[in-house]
Design an enzyme around this catalytic site. Structure first.
Site, PDB file in Angstrom:
ATOM      1  N   CYS A  78       0.853  -1.194   0.000  1.00 12.12           N
ATOM      2  CA  CYS A  78       0.000   0.000   0.000  1.00 12.12           C
ATOM      3  C   CYS A  78       0.889   1.244   0.000  1.00 12.12           C
ATOM      4  O   CYS A  78       1.961   1.251   0.606  1.00 12.12           O
ATOM      5  CB  CYS A  78      -0.899  -0.020   1.240  1.00 12.12           C
ATOM      6  SG  CYS A  78      -1.803   1.517   1.516  1.00 12.12           S
ATOM      7  N   CYS A 158      -8.241  -0.684   7.202  1.00 10.45           N
ATOM      8  CA  CYS A 158      -7.040   0.130   7.353  1.00 10.45           C
ATOM      9  C   CYS A 158      -7.007   0.614   8.790  1.00 10.45           C
ATOM     10  O   CYS A 158      -7.989   1.161   9.294  1.00 10.45           O
ATOM     11  CB  CYS A 158      -7.056   1.310   6.388  1.00 10.45           C
ATOM     12  SG  CYS A 158      -5.704   2.484   6.684  1.00 10.45           S
ATOM     13  N   TYR A 311      -5.866  31.600   1.598  1.00 11.34           N
ATOM     14  CA  TYR A 311      -6.150  30.182   1.334  1.00 11.34           C
ATOM     15  C   TYR A 311      -7.132  29.666   2.381  1.00 11.34           C
ATOM     16  O   TYR A 311      -6.949  28.595   2.962  1.00 11.34           O
ATOM     17  CB  TYR A 311      -4.877  29.326   1.371  1.00 11.34           C
ATOM     18  CG  TYR A 311      -3.772  29.717   0.430  1.00 11.34           C
ATOM     19  CD1 TYR A 311      -3.752  29.254  -0.879  1.00 11.34           C
ATOM     20  CD2 TYR A 311      -2.725  30.529   0.860  1.00 11.34           C
ATOM     21  CE1 TYR A 311      -2.716  29.597  -1.743  1.00 11.34           C
ATOM     22  CE2 TYR A 311      -1.683  30.885   0.007  1.00 11.34           C
ATOM     23  CZ  TYR A 311      -1.688  30.415  -1.288  1.00 11.34           C
ATOM     24  OH  TYR A 311      -0.654  30.757  -2.137  1.00 11.34           O
ATOM     25  N   GLU A 332     -10.102  33.241  -0.739  1.00  9.69           N
ATOM     26  CA  GLU A 332      -9.943  31.912  -1.347  1.00  9.69           C
ATOM     27  C   GLU A 332     -10.271  32.036  -2.831  1.00  9.69           C
ATOM     28  O   GLU A 332     -11.151  32.804  -3.212  1.00  9.69           O
ATOM     29  CB  GLU A 332     -10.893  30.925  -0.653  1.00  9.69           C
ATOM     30  CG  GLU A 332     -11.037  29.570  -1.293  1.00  9.69           C
ATOM     31  CD  GLU A 332      -9.729  28.800  -1.324  1.00  9.69           C
ATOM     32  OE1 GLU A 332      -9.329  28.425  -2.446  1.00  9.69           O
ATOM     33  OE2 GLU A 332      -9.118  28.589  -0.267  1.00  9.69           O
ATOM     34  N   ASP A 380      -2.040  29.308   4.728  1.00  6.33           N
ATOM     35  CA  ASP A 380      -2.002  27.842   4.759  1.00  6.33           C
ATOM     36  C   ASP A 380      -2.020  27.332   3.315  1.00  6.33           C
ATOM     37  O   ASP A 380      -3.052  26.898   2.801  1.00  6.33           O
ATOM     38  CB  ASP A 380      -3.210  27.310   5.542  1.00  6.33           C
ATOM     39  CG  ASP A 380      -3.207  25.792   5.675  1.00  6.33           C
ATOM     40  OD1 ASP A 380      -2.165  25.165   5.395  1.00  6.33           O
ATOM     41  OD2 ASP A 380      -4.242  25.226   6.064  1.00  6.33           O
ATOM     42  N   CYS A 407       1.959  21.916   5.176  1.00  6.19           N
ATOM     43  CA  CYS A 407       2.017  20.457   5.156  1.00  6.19           C
ATOM     44  C   CYS A 407       3.301  19.973   4.489  1.00  6.19           C
ATOM     45  O   CYS A 407       3.484  18.768   4.298  1.00  6.19           O
ATOM     46  CB  CYS A 407       0.795  19.875   4.451  1.00  6.19           C
ATOM     47  SG  CYS A 407       0.625  20.408   2.732  1.00  6.19           S
TER      48      CYS A 407
END
Length: 452
Positions: A78, A158, A311, A332, A380, A407
């Site tokens: 996976c 999962c 954002y 946005e 972000d 991220c």
């Protein structure tokens, strides 16, 4: 140089963010999946490039003390979890190191990050799952894409998903098989059912089921609705998403409600949020609360500020801070997200927020024409980070503080370097683990405007 198919005895000395162990042979780097720092193994070289090679373990000679049982039948096949084979404390140390190294090496930033934040919860934390559907040997299969491919690693369960998802998934798959629902084929582009998309609002317990179809409808939709709602009273919404494009993008642009509401409601940092299939929402709700509260702490809000949330998506970050500011402005580029943000502000009775659709440059120009100057900017961006024009637009607005949520700490470090070249300084940074057992980690950075 090493040779393809050569077998070497190597020791793993580091792990990359892709989950590959790193070994050195006469100074030449070899990357080996599913290994841990301290492993000694016989490794077969499977690919050789000019400055590094890839290998696979033929025999583990002596395991690392950091190794643990992955506890997953499809681990290694996976493409999701890459760090299940090491202990969680070791994983946290790795993620902290990745963020610190990126800030220093890419950003030239010497600030030592604060300790990594995490909830301690490593299982069942994902509130969203998207399962590709295929037919293999005459059976309807669901699972997750294998690494760097569109082959399915068939799996119902999962460890990162709620157990309820497994039960709903089995019900839909059994229905599709018995009712002979045509399943989409990526090669021929025939068939109907492409993906099954499940979403859970953890605070309220509401569940959304979204069927991603290659056409506008699916045979026996009403019968499926009857079956699902009879067995799972948690289901508050069943949607159809239409994706007729020959693409590997999962969702299309249009949705249709076939049961219940066209959204479910969750609560994050005390703010109620309407979630549609197309709404961006952090997949780990509890860790997202840690992330947003850290961002709020860095923002140093007193109640007198104008806060700009770039954002902003559906407004979750800005709305969580609305009670701490004089005025909230959300920007946005996706009109549907802006409408969602306005809906969420109304749902929570927040009257000091407004949202509009624009890119960062247009927003800066519009706010300047209005005479509006933000004191704090929250940004972000997506994984690719901020375009230089976005950073320049923020700098022109001259906020006292910029709080960046990212991220991808590599692009965050690059962007922080650009901010520092334009008169801002990184004061604090902190990693936050929103994605345990995977190679992903978020970070929050505080930048302040320097005095000239």
């Amino acid at each position: 140089m090493v040779q393809k198919n050569e077998i070497l005895e190597l020791e793993i000395v580091d792990i990359t963010e892709e989950g590959n162990g790193v070994a050195k042979h006469d100074g030449f780097a070899v990357f080996i999946p599913n290994t841990a720092v301290g492993d000694r193994a016989q490794v077969r070289i499977v690919k050789v490039l000019s400055s590094y090679a890839f290998g696979r373990v033929e025999r583990l000679i002596s395991p690392s003390k950091d190794r643990t049982d992955p506890g997953c039948a499809v681990f290694g096949r996976c493409g999701g979890c890459t760090l299940r084979h090491i202990g969680y404390e070791t994983e946290l140390q790795l993620k902290y190191k990745w963020v610190a190294n990126h800030l220093r090496r890419i950003g030239g930033i010497e600030v030592v990050p604060e300790p990594i934040l995490h909830t301690g919860r490593t299982a069942g934390y994902r509130n969203k799952a998207q399962y590709p559907v295929r037919v293999e040997d005459g059976r309807v299969m669901t699972g997750f894409f294998a690494k760097r491919s569109h082959r399915i690693a068939a799996s119902d369960l999962c460890d990162l998903q709620p157990a309820l998802f497994e039960d709903i998934l089995k019900e839909i798959r059994t229905f599709a098989e018995k009712q002979k629902i045509p399943v989409y084929d990526e090669q021929t582009h025939r068939g109907c059912l492409r993906h099954i998309y499940l979403r859970l609002a953890e605070k309220t317990g509401q569940v959304m089921v979204c069927l991603v179809l290659s056409g506008k409808g699916m045979p026996k939709e009403k019968l499926l609705v009857k079956r699902l709602t009879a067995r799972f009273p948690q289901i508050h919404s069943i949607m159809v998403n239409v994706n007729q494009k020959k693409t590997n993008v999962i969702l299309g642009d249009s949705c249709r409600t076939i049961y219940g509401a066209d959204y479910i409601v969750d609560e994050l940092c005390g703010v109620k949020l309407c979630l549609s299939p197309l709404t961006f929402y952090q997949v780990n709700r509890d860790a997202a609360e840690l992330l947003y509260r850290q961002a709020q702490e860095y923002a140093q809000l007193t109640g007198e500020e104008t806060l700009l949330d770039l954002y902003c998506g559906a407004g979750s970050i800005g709305l969580s801070m609305a009670h701490r500011v004089k005025k909230l402005i959300g920007v946005e580029v996706v009109e549907a997200a802006v409408e969602n943000a306005r809906q969420n502000a109304k749902l929570n009775g927040i009257g000091n927020a407004r949202f509009f659709c624009a890119d960062a440059s247009s927003a800066a120009k519009r706010l300047a024409e209005e005479g509006t100057k933000p004191d704090v900017v929250i940004v972000d961006p997506p994984r690719k980070g901020c375009d230089k024009s976005v950073i320049e637009s923020i700098v022109r607005m001259a906020p006292k503080r910029v709080v960046m949520i990212s991220c991808n700490s590599a692009t965050a470090a690059r962007d922080c370097r650009a901010f520092e070249e334009m008169g801002y300084q990184v004061i604090k940074a902190r990693p936050v683990d929103l994605f345990p057992r995977t190679g992903h980690v978020e970070c929050v950075v505080l930048l302040t405007k320097t005095e000239k």
